[in-house]
Design an enzyme around this catalytic site. Structure first.
Site, PDB file in Angstrom:
ATOM      1  N   TRP A 220     -14.338  44.550   2.442  1.00 37.53           N
ATOM      2  CA  TRP A 220     -15.631  45.229   2.477  1.00 37.53           C
ATOM      3  C   TRP A 220     -16.702  44.180   2.229  1.00 37.53           C
ATOM      4  O   TRP A 220     -16.573  43.354   1.327  1.00 37.53           O
ATOM      5  CB  TRP A 220     -15.751  46.320   1.400  1.00 37.53           C
ATOM      6  N   GLU A 261     -13.365  48.037   5.839  1.00 42.40           N
ATOM      7  CA  GLU A 261     -13.969  49.245   5.256  1.00 42.40           C
ATOM      8  C   GLU A 261     -15.351  49.532   5.842  1.00 42.40           C
ATOM      9  O   GLU A 261     -16.245  48.704   5.795  1.00 42.40           O
ATOM     10  CB  GLU A 261     -14.065  49.065   3.734  1.00 42.40           C
ATOM     11  N   LYS A 263     -19.051  51.668   6.371  1.00 39.57           N
ATOM     12  CA  LYS A 263     -20.067  52.244   5.477  1.00 39.57           C
ATOM     13  C   LYS A 263     -21.297  52.651   6.282  1.00 39.57           C
ATOM     14  O   LYS A 263     -21.655  51.999   7.255  1.00 39.57           O
ATOM     15  CB  LYS A 263     -20.440  51.199   4.409  1.00 39.57           C
ATOM     16  N   ASP A 294     -13.935  55.203   3.014  1.00 44.51           N
ATOM     17  CA  ASP A 294     -14.324  55.464   1.628  1.00 44.51           C
ATOM     18  C   ASP A 294     -15.092  56.783   1.621  1.00 44.51           C
ATOM     19  O   ASP A 294     -16.046  56.951   2.391  1.00 44.51           O
ATOM     20  CB  ASP A 294     -15.193  54.296   1.135  1.00 44.51           C
ATOM     21  N   HIS A 297     -18.904  56.767   1.674  1.00 43.07           N
ATOM     22  CA  HIS A 297     -19.590  55.934   2.651  1.00 43.07           C
ATOM     23  C   HIS A 297     -20.072  56.684   3.881  1.00 43.07           C
ATOM     24  O   HIS A 297     -20.206  56.103   4.956  1.00 43.07           O
ATOM     25  CB  HIS A 297     -18.685  54.778   3.086  1.00 43.07           C
ATOM     26  N   HIS A 321     -10.368  55.125   0.435  1.00 47.27           N
ATOM     27  CA  HIS A 321     -10.957  54.868  -0.873  1.00 47.27           C
ATOM     28  C   HIS A 321     -11.437  56.214  -1.381  1.00 47.27           C
ATOM     29  O   HIS A 321     -12.431  56.745  -0.890  1.00 47.27           O
ATOM     30  CB  HIS A 321     -12.132  53.878  -0.766  1.00 47.27           C
ATOM     31  N   ASP A 329     -25.770  58.065  -3.715  1.00 38.19           N
ATOM     32  CA  ASP A 329     -24.909  57.049  -4.320  1.00 38.19           C
ATOM     33  C   ASP A 329     -23.441  57.473  -4.237  1.00 38.19           C
ATOM     34  O   ASP A 329     -23.138  58.657  -4.231  1.00 38.19           O
ATOM     35  CB  ASP A 329     -25.325  56.857  -5.782  1.00 38.19           C
ATOM     36  N   ASP A 331     -19.217  56.415  -5.605  1.00 36.01           N
ATOM     37  CA  ASP A 331     -18.488  55.830  -6.730  1.00 36.01           C
ATOM     38  C   ASP A 331     -18.553  56.585  -8.051  1.00 36.01           C
ATOM     39  O   ASP A 331     -18.325  56.000  -9.113  1.00 36.01           O
ATOM     40  CB  ASP A 331     -18.904  54.349  -6.954  1.00 36.01           C
ATOM     41  N   ASP A 361     -11.527  54.331  -5.617  1.00 38.26           N
ATOM     42  CA  ASP A 361     -12.705  53.464  -5.710  1.00 38.26           C
ATOM     43  C   ASP A 361     -13.857  54.201  -6.379  1.00 38.26           C
ATOM     44  O   ASP A 361     -14.608  54.914  -5.723  1.00 38.26           O
ATOM     45  CB  ASP A 361     -13.123  52.968  -4.311  1.00 38.26           C
TER      46      ASP A 361
END
Ligand code: RNT
Ligand code: ZN
Length: 453
Positions: A220, A261, A263, A294, A297, A321, A329, A331, A361
């Site tokens: 990534w 990865e 995004k 992810d 993402h 992920h 945001d 994570d 992740d």
């Protein structure tokens, strides 16, 4: 108090010993009845599933064989051990919070990882980043790292019965400070990151070869722009060519496998991300690498779960992920919410769990990191178990018959099946705390270990 006559064969004349004896007898009776009650509750629970054609034992056996790839970076806020004091992450990664107890050394990190795995049923993998090498306090440039810096991790992983995965670290570095790495207009900076990518592949290959299970090397990069770039094509051409140079050496897939990865946007790359979903779908497809999706993402209204059945058609393998986006945001600590349940259901319904590498992740420094880690990892296992306990055969029948009402009604019925009882029993049978004991267990670790750091 009415005095009962003492039975003839009563063990002793001593008063205190008699009291102990009586207490022990009654505790024995209580635990016996508890066991009988539990057994009948479990039987009742299993019957409810059996009525819908679901074999609880088979689901548990299936879950036992699914490893998660645990992300080491939740224990130290993506700091790493490049310098004696780990720095704040940068270059596209942001962690908020400063809750006490962060792992400051590799020894503390391993201690935390051992704690986390003790809170998870099943056998799992560990995913490292190259900034977590054992550099012995020396500053080792990203283009100088090699397998020798990961020998200790390989030995530790072996002692834990774990296999390793890896991520090249293309952030938290002066050469990433202006937001571009492999797509940078400066050929010198591109060269630097290409070399880092090559080194990362070499390390991953040694990990996989030594531990007998291919290491997934995920790439990534943070490349993107806060405001409007004009030459969108130019950056993407350079990224394609840099990745080609990085991946030029053929390495056996028995040792390592490359993943890239995608995004949509990030903090500081709101207007443009070079490695977009479309870019990497094309890249991975044409270069025979794995694609990494992810969950944080994509646009908040997009369903990552819905992407799986398309990706599985055109790719042999997939890296996930598992993360939790909140507004702009990603994570946040993963929880057992609808997005996660949808994702794990798709994994099971498509029958492609064996081809899917399930990486975690997320990073949150506002709360007990080990507790957060356990919540997230356990949530993914819960999601998988719930999906394996779905009445899929019956649902598929209604699907085929186009009976939308019956299909929806059965989905609703399945939502309130006593899933929690099965999850907790699975935990306890594998020597792991059930949900009702998790809080006390983690708080004890906080008191006895984390607060002493
Ligand atoms: C960042 C990517 C990437 C990182 C980790 C630390 O947006 O999701 O996977 O979170 O490599
Ligand atoms: Zn990710």
């Amino acid at each position: 108090m009415i005095r009962q006559p003492v039975p003839e064969n009563f063990p002793t004349d001593d008063y205190t010993e008699r009291l102990f004896y009586i207490q022990a007898q009654s505790m024995h009776a209580v635990s016996y009845w508890r066991q009988v009650m539990n057994e009948s509750v479990h039987k009742h629970v299993e019957e409810q599933y059996a009525e819908l054609g679901i074999d609880v034992e088979a689901a548990i056996e299936q879950l036992k064989s699914v490893p998660l790839s645990l992300h080491c970076w939740q224990t130290d806020d993506v700091g790493g051990f490049e310098a004696p004091d780990s720095k704040l992450p940068g270059g596209g990664i942001q962690v908020t919070g400063n809750y006490p107890g962060k792992a400051r050394t590799i020894a503390e990190m391993r201690q935390d990882l051992e704690k986390v795995t003790s809170l998870l049923p099943g056998r799992h993998r560990l995913s490292l980043h190259t900034i977590y090498g054992e550099f012995d306090g020396k500053s080792v440039e990203r283009t100088e790292i090699g397998p020798e810096h990961f020998q200790g991790w390989i030995e530790w992983a072996r002692s834990q019965g774990m296999s390793l995965d890896l991520n090249g670290t293309f952030f938290s570095h002066p050469n990433a400070d202006d937001g571009f790495t492999l797509s940078h207009p400066d050929p010198g900076i591109r060269e630097f990151w290409i070399e880092h990518g090559k080194r990362s592949r070499e390390i991953a290959a040694v990990m996989g070869k030594t531990l007998g299970s291919p290491a997934i090397l995920n790439t990534w990069i943070p490349d993107g722009a806060k405001d409007l770039p004009i030459d969108r094509l130019g950056y993407r051409e350079r990224l394609r060519d840099s990745l080609d140079a990085m991946l030029a050496e053929k390495i056996s897939k028995e040792y390592m496998k490359d993943a890239v990865e995608t995004k949509l946007f990030g903090i500081g790359s709101e207007s443009y991300v070079v490695g977009s979903h479309e870019f990497y779908m094309g890249y991975a497809q044409s270069r025979d690498t794995i694609i990494c999706l992810d969950m944080g993402h994509f646009h908040p209204t997009e369903s990552v779960a819905d992407k799986l059945s398309s990706v599985y058609l055109f790719f042999d393998e997939l890296l996930l992920h598992v993360s939790r986006p909140v507004r702009w945001d990603s994570d946040h600590v993963v929880i057992f919410n609808d997005d996660l349940a949808d994702l794990t259901r798709e994994l099971v319904r498509c029958g492609r769990i064996a081809d899917t590498h399930i990486g975690l992740d997320f990073f949150d420094a506002t709360m007990n990191r080990i507790g957060a880690y356990a919540i997230g990892a356990r949530a993914v296992l819960k999601g998988l178990l719930a999906a394996m306990l779905e009445p899929t055969v019956l649902l598929r029948k209604y699907d085929r018959e186009a009976n939308a009402f019956a299909r929806l009604a059965l989905l609703e019925q399945a939502r309130t099946l006593p899933f929690g009882t099965i999850w907790n029993r699975y935990c306890e049978e594998t020597g792991v705390v059930g949900d009702s004991r998790l809080i006390a267990d983690v708080l004890d670790y906080e008191k006895t270990v984390l607060n002493r750091r």
